[in-house]
Design a protein around this motif. Structure first.
Motif, PDB file in Angstrom:
ATOM      1  N   PHE A  80      44.665  49.062  53.860  1.00 36.67           N
ATOM      2  CA  PHE A  80      45.995  48.446  53.888  1.00 36.67           C
ATOM      3  C   PHE A  80      45.922  46.916  53.885  1.00 36.67           C
ATOM      4  O   PHE A  80      46.723  46.233  54.529  1.00 36.67           O
ATOM      5  CB  PHE A  80      46.807  48.957  55.084  1.00 36.67           C
ATOM      6  CG  PHE A  80      46.916  50.452  55.120  1.00 36.67           C
ATOM      7  CD1 PHE A  80      47.313  51.164  53.987  1.00 36.67           C
ATOM      8  CD2 PHE A  80      46.589  51.152  56.262  1.00 36.67           C
ATOM      9  CE1 PHE A  80      47.385  52.559  54.004  1.00 36.67           C
ATOM     10  CE2 PHE A  80      46.660  52.545  56.285  1.00 36.67           C
ATOM     11  CZ  PHE A  80      47.066  53.240  55.157  1.00 36.67           C
ATOM     12  N   THR A  81      44.931  46.402  53.185  1.00 35.64           N
ATOM     13  CA  THR A  81      44.815  44.958  52.965  1.00 35.64           C
ATOM     14  C   THR A  81      44.576  44.724  51.468  1.00 35.64           C
ATOM     15  O   THR A  81      44.183  45.648  50.740  1.00 35.64           O
ATOM     16  CB  THR A  81      43.632  44.351  53.752  1.00 35.64           C
ATOM     17  OG1 THR A  81      42.405  44.845  53.186  1.00 35.64           O
ATOM     18  CG2 THR A  81      43.699  44.704  55.238  1.00 35.64           C
ATOM     19  N   PRO A  82      44.769  43.479  50.996  1.00 31.12           N
ATOM     20  CA  PRO A  82      44.464  43.199  49.589  1.00 31.12           C
ATOM     21  C   PRO A  82      43.017  43.486  49.219  1.00 31.12           C
ATOM     22  O   PRO A  82      42.728  43.825  48.062  1.00 31.12           O
ATOM     23  CB  PRO A  82      44.779  41.695  49.481  1.00 31.12           C
ATOM     24  CG  PRO A  82      45.850  41.469  50.505  1.00 31.12           C
ATOM     25  CD  PRO A  82      45.465  42.351  51.656  1.00 31.12           C
ATOM     26  N   SER A  83      42.100  43.384  50.174  1.00 26.46           N
ATOM     27  CA  SER A  83      40.683  43.669  49.878  1.00 26.46           C
ATOM     28  C   SER A  83      40.502  45.112  49.427  1.00 26.46           C
ATOM     29  O   SER A  83      39.716  45.399  48.514  1.00 26.46           O
ATOM     30  CB  SER A  83      39.824  43.404  51.122  1.00 26.46           C
ATOM     31  OG  SER A  83      39.878  42.052  51.482  1.00 26.46           O
TER      32      SER A  83
ATOM     33  N   ILE B 263      53.014  47.237  51.929  1.00 27.63           N
ATOM     34  CA  ILE B 263      53.561  46.542  53.098  1.00 27.63           C
ATOM     35  C   ILE B 263      54.171  45.206  52.653  1.00 27.63           C
ATOM     36  O   ILE B 263      53.484  44.383  52.028  1.00 27.63           O
ATOM     37  CB  ILE B 263      52.452  46.278  54.141  1.00 27.63           C
ATOM     38  CG1 ILE B 263      51.791  47.604  54.541  1.00 27.63           C
ATOM     39  CG2 ILE B 263      53.016  45.581  55.369  1.00 27.63           C
ATOM     40  CD1 ILE B 263      50.530  47.441  55.366  1.00 27.63           C
ATOM     41  N   GLU B 264      55.436  45.007  52.970  1.00 25.76           N
ATOM     42  CA  GLU B 264      56.143  43.785  52.544  1.00 25.76           C
ATOM     43  C   GLU B 264      55.466  42.534  53.092  1.00 25.76           C
ATOM     44  O   GLU B 264      55.151  42.452  54.289  1.00 25.76           O
ATOM     45  CB  GLU B 264      57.595  43.832  53.027  1.00 25.76           C
ATOM     46  CG  GLU B 264      58.430  42.655  52.517  1.00 25.76           C
ATOM     47  CD  GLU B 264      59.875  42.761  52.944  1.00 25.76           C
ATOM     48  OE1 GLU B 264      60.191  43.696  53.708  1.00 25.76           O
ATOM     49  OE2 GLU B 264      60.675  41.900  52.516  1.00 25.76           O
ATOM     50  N   GLY B 265      55.244  41.580  52.210  1.00 23.42           N
ATOM     51  CA  GLY B 265      54.627  40.323  52.620  1.00 23.42           C
ATOM     52  C   GLY B 265      53.128  40.398  52.829  1.00 23.42           C
ATOM     53  O   GLY B 265      52.503  39.403  53.190  1.00 23.42           O
ATOM     54  N   LYS B 266      52.554  41.569  52.604  1.00 23.52           N
ATOM     55  CA  LYS B 266      51.117  41.713  52.829  1.00 23.52           C
ATOM     56  C   LYS B 266      50.411  42.399  51.654  1.00 23.52           C
ATOM     57  O   LYS B 266      49.437  41.873  51.132  1.00 23.52           O
ATOM     58  CB  LYS B 266      50.872  42.510  54.114  1.00 23.52           C
ATOM     59  CG  LYS B 266      49.418  42.550  54.542  1.00 23.52           C
ATOM     60  CD  LYS B 266      49.253  43.298  55.860  1.00 23.52           C
ATOM     61  CE  LYS B 266      47.779  43.378  56.259  1.00 23.52           C
ATOM     62  NZ  LYS B 266      47.594  44.191  57.482  1.00 23.52           N
TER      63      LYS B 266
END
Length: 232
Positions: free
Chosen positions: A98-101, A181-184
């Motif tokens: 749940f991160t851009p990575s 996830i908004e903004g993430k």
């Protein structure tokens, strides 16, 4: 028809007004796909050239693997990356889920076979006499590979274009591992899915038009580079 027309108008208004939320989504989309493409090219082009020039007995098997990878369903890639990055997975300690990575990782898995497979095909299409000629002039292995890659540059650029098109428009894998996830982790494709589900069809269409415009601009730029390279 009215919905489509309104979607076009809304897309233009969003772009002209430089809506901060939209700009954030566009920037994240370009950042994630750009980094994933860069990694895939850095690994895939040398790998594709090596496979194309090698005389390994396993080359047929490697070719089959790459071609299979080119047709991998993105949602399956997303599931695989999710399991690898989940708490119980081997890379859970990285806390990338749940991160851009995680989204970049999934896109690299999708793009790598495209870059490597199409580069390999382009290299194999180069006249073998070129290698003999370069070798007779005393070229090293690296210089020989570079000469073949230069000759196959049109196909290599086509591989990069195909990989970019594949990952910038991808939705299943990035939604599974990114979570929207908004903004993430919200990118253009996942935002389109969200707005469609909530009945915001005009906004979803507007985002779709923006996505198509970005893909078109990027592809035109790469094709211009391809044309310039061909002329050169």
């Amino acid at each position: 028809m009215e919905e489509i027309l309104y979607g076009f108008i809304q897309a233009i208004q969003l772009l002209i007004s430089a809506d901060p939320a939209l700009m954030e989504i566009i920037w994240l989309s370009l950042r994630v796909s750009g980094i994933a493409l860069g990694i895939s090219v850095a690994i895939g082009v040398p790998a594709g050239a090596a496979f194309g020039l090698s005389r390994l007995r396993a080359r047929g098997f490697i070719t089959a693997l790459l071609y299979t990878g080119m047709g991998l369903p993105p949602v399956v890639v997303g599931l695989f990356v999710y399991l690898m990055l989940s708490r119980s997975g081997p890379f859970g300690a990285l806390s990338w889920l749940f991160t851009p990575s995680a989204m970049i990782t999934a896109q690299v898995v999708i793009a790598f076979p495209l870059v490597a497979g199409l580069t390999m095909a382009a290299v194999q299409g180069v006249d073998p006499a070129l290698r003999v000629q370069v070798r007779s002039l005393g070229a090293t292995r690296w210089q020989e590979t570079w000469a073949v890659l230069r000759e196959a540059r049109i196909g290599v650029i086509a591989a990069v274009v195909a990989a970019f098109g594949g990952i910038i428009s991808e939705v299943g894998a990035v939604m599974l591992v990114g979570g929207n996830i908004e903004g993430k982790t919200r990118v253009l494709t996942t935002a389109i899915v969200l707005n469609t589900r909530t009945g915001e069809f005009s906004l979803a269409l507007a985002l779709g038009i923006v996505l198509l415009a970005l893909a078109f601009i990027a592809n035109v730029a790469m094709l211009q580079l391809q044309g310039a390279t061909k002329d050169g």
